[in-house]
Scaffold this active site. Structure first.
Site, PDB file in Angstrom:
ATOM      1  N   ASP A  72       0.485  -1.156   0.278  1.00  0.00           N
ATOM      2  CA  ASP A  72      -0.022   0.014   0.045  1.00  0.00           C
ATOM      3  C   ASP A  72       0.792   1.102  -0.057  1.00  0.00           C
ATOM      4  OD1 ASP A  72      -2.242   1.862   0.403  1.00  0.00           O
ATOM      5  OD2 ASP A  72      -3.497   0.177   1.236  1.00  0.00           O
ATOM      6  N   ASP A 116      -9.373   3.879  -3.441  1.00  0.00           N
ATOM      7  CA  ASP A 116     -11.024   2.400  -3.178  1.00  0.00           C
ATOM      8  C   ASP A 116     -11.886   2.741  -3.998  1.00  0.00           C
ATOM      9  OD1 ASP A 116      -8.703   2.170  -2.205  1.00  0.00           O
ATOM     10  OD2 ASP A 116      -9.979   1.861   0.415  1.00  0.00           O
TER      11      ASP A 116
HETATM   12  C1  GAL Z   1      -6.600   1.257   0.860  1.00  0.00           C
HETATM   13  C2  GAL Z   1      -6.256  -0.130  -0.088  1.00  0.00           C
HETATM   14  C3  GAL Z   1      -7.010  -1.250   0.640  1.00  0.00           C
HETATM   15  C4  GAL Z   1      -7.263  -1.629   1.708  1.00  0.00           C
HETATM   16  C5  GAL Z   1      -7.308  -0.692   2.533  1.00  0.00           C
HETATM   17  C6  GAL Z   1      -6.613  -0.842   3.874  1.00  0.00           C
HETATM   18  O1  GAL Z   1      -5.185   2.127   1.122  1.00  0.00           O
HETATM   19  O2  GAL Z   1      -6.719   0.826  -1.276  1.00  0.00           O
HETATM   20  O3  GAL Z   1      -7.221  -1.676  -0.932  1.00  0.00           O
HETATM   21  O4  GAL Z   1      -6.171  -2.539   1.759  1.00  0.00           O
HETATM   22  O5  GAL Z   1      -5.868   0.644   2.284  1.00  0.00           O
HETATM   23  O6  GAL Z   1      -6.334  -0.493   5.040  1.00  0.00           O
END
Ligand code: GAL
Length: 637
Positions: free
Chosen positions: A414, A476
């Protein structure tokens, strides 16, 4: 009145008629009812940002259009879509619409309000900007079943589009209007059940690195038990003939053509699988399941094992789903509502520690591997992850080695909190991924590398160079489920970067039972209509997207299963050219996607992103095709 027990039939009828006539007379005397839309359950309204507000603007401030205040109404945000079931019982729809005075950026705040009754346009406001006086709507809706209220973005994106439906009322006789997700659509199962005789599915090739562990569960439908056989298998790989799992060590560099066979009393199938031992892995888009949109920060070892079991028992693994991936929240946090996820972040050696819900990571990956599946894990290059758990910052080498030692085959990396420790310039967008990409390549096992930094610094241009296999192209999708077409079309713009081992990732397939993203909610049926769910899957497959289902596998209903598990549709995703389809515009709200396939054929998807059924005409020339063609409907096979 007490009726005698042995009253004759005609008399009874006559009495009833008298009674119901009297009731109707009372209703007519009361006259029509006026229902304020603000008094309805607004949960099923879809909008581009925030949530619909009763008697308030989307910001929570009092409703105000060009200085005029309104006590009642609904505050939405473009693009907003309100479907109302009127049951044919309504007479008039009235409202005053306009851009709310609280819209933040006056230059971008522009909205078109339209109203449709059973597909017929009843009202069109034209473009309204902040400061324009509200426009009054007063339309006849007699006999209409479904009314659709739309607040469009006027073509300049939905920034600041605070859309007010002030004093919105429906005048009706009989049942009150209701907000619905969309007019009812049958959840038709298009995918035929797999035949009882074995059919081998999955891509025609698999990439792996010499000397690393080899694991491949031959995706096969048909009645079990199935007897498997493999010819010309490299000596370092063995087949378990009872379950079709190939296991061993990747042979020296080269391409090994293996003939796979599957047999049961109903018949036999055979297929060539090319084991390509070399530098490259993920030669077709990775497929599997990810926990995020089902379990958020409730994920446990037990849920992961259950997911692996379900992927096998449900037949998902038989059509190619392979990776079972943990997302965020498996580590400890300094602070969390659940005490069992709080604890030391690392041990005395600086090694990352899983939280109490993950007592034994090697045992978990062994459990997944025993089923012929692969395991994935998640971290962030910053000091903390997006969920506030321990990140990898300054422990990159240790964590890469740890994930490999635990037995993981996939890493999602991430971005969260990295911005706080790095300068915001193009090089830094790339840097953490370059570092981790190199480290993963040094591990003694194949690890697919998934970049999750939302497309920053045009990641599609350099994702593969830093060792990435797939990269999210946007934020997301869980926050934008009402915009799957827009998100897909934006992802498709980067089509030229899609090739074997390198995929644009528009995020997970979120159908069936999923938890609401803003609240990290418990899973419930998603708001997408059956047709939208088919479109979702078709779009992802046409774009050669990584195919990860991220819904609750404890509630895998037959409809969701049928959308996820059509082997002919999946084969479009897994086609070895790994081409992302080109988009062909077909007029307002309609488009096609066309993708070349390795066998010389083309996959074509025709989409209608409008709110109503549409007649779509597509001529070969428009798709770049010519001459007579054989056409196969892949959903219905
Ligand atoms: C976001 C990511 C999601 C998930 C989330 C977890 O940044 O895009 O898919 O992994 O973090 O906290």
């Amino acid at each position: 009145m007490r009726l005698p027990a042995r009253l004759s039939h005609p008399l009874r009828t006559a009495l009833c008629t008298v009674l119901s006539t009297a009731l109707a007379a009372t209703a007519a005397a009361q006259g029509p009812t006026t229902t304020c839309l603000a008094d309805l359950d607004l949960a099923l309204i879809r909008q581009g940002w925030g949530s619909p507000q009763k008697d308030r603007a989307v910001t929570g401030r009092p409703l105000a259009i060009a200085g005029a205040g309104f006590a009642r109404g609904i505050g939405t945000h473009g693009k907003a879509r309100i479907w109302l079931a009127l049951h044919g019982a309504a007479q008039r729809f009235r409202a005053t619409v306009g851009v709310d005075d609280g819209a933040t950026d006056p230059a971008r705040a522009s909205i078109t309000f339209t109203v449709f009754g059973d597909g017929r346009r009843l009202f069109d406001s034209g473009v309204l900007r902040r400061g324009d006086p509200g426009k009054a709507i007063d339309v006849d809706v007699t006999g209409i079943q479904h009314l659709l209220l739309l607040a469009g973005d006027a073509g300049d994106g939905n920034d600041s589009d605070h859309a007010d439906w002030a004093e919105a009322t429906i005048v009706h006789i009989g049942p009150a209007p209701r907000v619905v997700a969309a007019p009812d659509e049958p959840a038709e199962l298009l995918t035929p059940p797999p035949p009882l005789a074995p059919r081998i599915h999955g891509p025609a090739l698999t990439g792996c690195r010499p000397g690393h562990p080899f694991l491949y569960r031959i995706p096969t439908t048909g009645e079990r038990p199935i007897a498997f056989a493999a010819e010309q298998l490299p000596a370092s790989i063995a087949l378990d003939a009872t379950n079709g799992i190939l296991r061993g060590t990747v042979p020296p560099a080269g391409t090994y053509r293996v003939t796979l066979r599957a047999r049961n009393p109903h018949g036999e199938d055979q297929r060539t699988l090319r084991i390509v031992a070399g530098d490259q892995i993920a030669l077709t888009p990775p497929m599997g399941w990810n926990h995020w949109y089902a379990h958020y920060d409730r994920i446990t070892d037990e849920l992961m094992r259950h997911a692996a079991d379900t992927m096998v028992a449900s037949g998902m693994a038989d059509v190619g789903y392979q990776y079972v991936n943990i997302d965020d929240c498996w580590m400890n946090a300094a602070k969390h509502r659940d005490e069992r996820r709080v604890g030391p972040l690392r041990d005395g050696n600086g090694d990352i520690l899983p939280n109490a819900y993950f007592p034994d990571m090697p045992a978990l990956t062994a459990y997944i591997h025993a089923r012929g599946l692969k395991a994935g894990i998640y971290t962030s290059p910053g000091p903390t992850t997006c969920g506030g758990f321990a990140g990898t910052w300054q422990h990159e080498a240790a964590d890469a080695a740890r994930f490999a030692a635990w037995g993981f085959d996939f890493l999602k990396y991430d971005w969260c909190s990295y911005g706080s420790v790095a300068q915001k310039e193009r090089a830094t967008h790339r840097e953490p991924y370059r570092v981790m990409g190199r480290l993963l390549q040094q591990q003694p096992r194949d690890i697919v590398f998934n970049l999750c930094q939302y497309g920053m610094g045009d990641v599609w241009e350099w994702g593969a160079e830093v060792g990435g296999h797939c990269w999210r192209t946007a934020g997301d999708l869980g926050f934008e489920l009402d915009r799957i077409f827009e998100v897909a079309l934006a992802n498709a713009r980067h089509r030229e970067w899609s090739k074997p081992g390198a995929y644009n990732d528009p995020d997970y397939v979120q159908i069936g039972w999923i938890g609401e993203a803003r609240t990290n909610g418990e899973p419930r049926p998603c708001g997408l209509t059956p047709n939208e769910q088919y479109s979702f899957m078709s779009l992802w497959c046409l774009m050669a997207a990584p195919l990860f289902y991220s819904g609750d596998l404890r509630q895998l209903d037959p409809f969701t299963h049928n959308v996820l598990c059509n082997p002919e549709v999946i084969a479009i995703d897994q086609d070895e050219l790994c081409q992302s389809a080109r988009v062909v515009e077909l007029g307002e709200d309609r488009f096609a996607m066309v993708k070349d396939l390795v066998d010389g054929g083309q996959a074509v998807g025709v989409f209608n992103r409008g709110e109503f059924p549409a007649q779509v005409e597509v001529v070969w020339a428009k798709l770049g095709l010519a001459g007579p063609m054989v056409v196969r409907d892949l959903w219905r096979q």
